[in-house]
Scaffold this motif. Structure first.
Motif, PDB file in Angstrom:
ATOM      1  N   VAL A  35     -45.583  54.311  97.152  1.00 12.58           N
ATOM      2  CA  VAL A  35     -46.437  52.822  96.917  1.00 12.58           C
ATOM      3  C   VAL A  35     -46.298  52.706  98.159  1.00 12.58           C
ATOM      4  N   LYS A  36     -45.063  51.599  99.218  1.00 18.72           N
ATOM      5  CA  LYS A  36     -44.499  51.212 100.191  1.00 18.72           C
ATOM      6  C   LYS A  36     -44.964  51.697 101.076  1.00 18.72           C
ATOM      7  N   LEU A  37     -45.390  52.656 101.146  1.00 17.79           N
ATOM      8  CA  LEU A  37     -45.524  53.753 102.366  1.00 17.79           C
ATOM      9  C   LEU A  37     -47.360  53.482 102.438  1.00 17.79           C
ATOM     10  N   VAL A  43     -54.630  51.967 102.665  1.00 15.96           N
ATOM     11  CA  VAL A  43     -54.036  52.715 101.127  1.00 15.96           C
ATOM     12  C   VAL A  43     -54.340  52.132  99.557  1.00 15.96           C
ATOM     13  N   PRO A  44     -55.302  52.055  99.048  1.00 17.44           N
ATOM     14  CA  PRO A  44     -55.461  50.811  98.439  1.00 17.44           C
ATOM     15  C   PRO A  44     -55.348  52.010  96.831  1.00 17.44           C
ATOM     16  N   TYR A  45     -54.942  51.177  95.863  1.00 18.74           N
ATOM     17  CA  TYR A  45     -54.633  51.759  94.272  1.00 18.74           C
ATOM     18  C   TYR A  45     -55.804  52.217  94.061  1.00 18.74           C
ATOM     19  N   VAL A  51     -56.311  60.012  94.072  1.00 13.24           N
ATOM     20  CA  VAL A  51     -55.848  61.784  94.227  1.00 13.24           C
ATOM     21  C   VAL A  51     -55.284  61.961  93.115  1.00 13.24           C
ATOM     22  N   SER A  52     -54.925  61.478  92.441  1.00 12.37           N
ATOM     23  CA  SER A  52     -53.890  61.287  91.605  1.00 12.37           C
ATOM     24  C   SER A  52     -54.871  62.067  90.282  1.00 12.37           C
ATOM     25  N   ARG A  53     -55.328  61.983  90.055  1.00 17.06           N
ATOM     26  CA  ARG A  53     -56.323  62.411  88.386  1.00 17.06           C
ATOM     27  C   ARG A  53     -56.915  63.888  89.642  1.00 17.06           C
ATOM     28  N   ARG A  54     -56.622  63.478  90.611  1.00 17.04           N
ATOM     29  CA  ARG A  54     -57.314  65.570  91.793  1.00 17.04           C
ATOM     30  C   ARG A  54     -55.981  66.332  90.563  1.00 17.04           C
TER      31      ARG A  54
END
Length: 308
Positions: A35-37, A43-45, A51-54
């Protein structure tokens, strides 16, 4: 206190209630640097969540399918907790599909070839200074590029290696390699490609070592001490880099023996990717720092800087 840590053992496929706090705590720690990167590059939440869902859908479909059966939307929904309609919608969004890793770029391949191919090394194993044009008496940069970069123009490759400060060119048109590895300092896209591959490799090794299977564990060790003076970190990092690079150069040479691109006489079936990664890390405990001493040191330095 010293720690030598490896990951062993096994976990069951479904999360037990008593395991849940530990797994979620581990997830939190793994996500913090990511998240820091992401925040550093804007890059917002919601993009991360998309992408996480995918990823959840793809992994459930590809890695957890039943034997000889295609994963249904219902099964993917059960595994992931994502609504079936959302799964169907996401799978149809081909324009947003995540591409596979690109292979190492041409500059990387040329540098690696220069570091391990005996035709381009001195008797002591150091990269030779190469003539740009073909030379009947010695190996040339042109031959190196032809061997490891295919049909890419020599000048274009030389310009790129010069741009990233990987080579120097003498007045006699001799090219010298001045780095130990391909490091694209100013190319953010290439840095992200390397970062994503290295992170994926490490996490896949960790997953292999904690999963239920009869396969032998893979190498994954960490050596760390937890009470080091901050003033010693620079020296530790310097020594770590020297020893680490020396080790990786050695690995590069013997691993190349098992790669068909470097050993055309090698026989065997299938195609696999294997390697060893190494990294340095450090964390500073802010609570251990004497703020008053640091403030005094800053004042003293400012006084010295302003003195006549």
């Amino acid at each position: 206190m010293s720690q030598v840590v490896g990951v062993f053992g096994a976990i069951i496929p479904w999360m037990k209630q008593d395991h849940k706090p530990f797994i979620l705590n581990a997830l939190y720690k793994m996500l913090r640097p990511l998240v820091k990167l992401l925040l550093r590059y804007g890059v917002p939440y919601n993009a991360f969540a998309s992408v996480s869902r995918r990823v959840y859908i793809d992994v459930a479909e590809e890695e957890f399918k039943l034997e000889n059966k295609k994963s249904s939307l219902s099964r993917i929904s059960v595994l992931t907790g994502i609504n079936r309609k959302d799964i169907a919608k996401i799978k149809k969004q081909q324009s947003q599909s995540i591409t596979e890793y690109q292979s190492d770029n041409r500059a990387s391949k040329v540098i690696n070839g220069w570091l391990r191919d005996s035709d381009f090394l001195t008797p002591t194993g150091k990269p030779k200074k190469l003539s740009i044009e073909a030379d009947a008496n010695s190996s040339s940069f042109t031959e190196l590029v032809r061997r490891y970069s295919g049909d890419v123009p020599v000048k274009a490759l030389l310009d790129e290696l010069t741009r990233i400060n990987a080579v120097s060119i003498s007045d006699k048109q001799k090219v010298s390699l001045i780095v130990d590895a391909y490091i694209p300092v100013e190319n953010i896209d290439e840095q992200m490609r390397i970062l994503s591959r290295a992170t994926s490799d490490l996490l896949n090794t960790l997953d292999h070592n904690v999963s239920v299977n009869d396969n032998p564990t893979r190498l994954q060790r960490t050596v760390a001490y937890s009470n080091i003076p901050i003033e010693c970190l620079a020296k530790i990092q310097e020594l770590s880099e020297e020893e680490g690079i020396a080790f990786l150069l050695q690995v590069n040479k013997w691993l190349a023996q098992y790669d068909r691109d470097n050993n055309t006489s090698l026989v065997g079936s299938g195609k696999a990717r294997a390697g060893i990664g190494i990294y340095y890390f450090q964390e500073i405990d802010d609570s251990s720092i004497d703020k008053s001493a640091m403030d005094k040191a800053s004042v003293d330095k400012a006084s010295m800087d302003n003195s006549p």
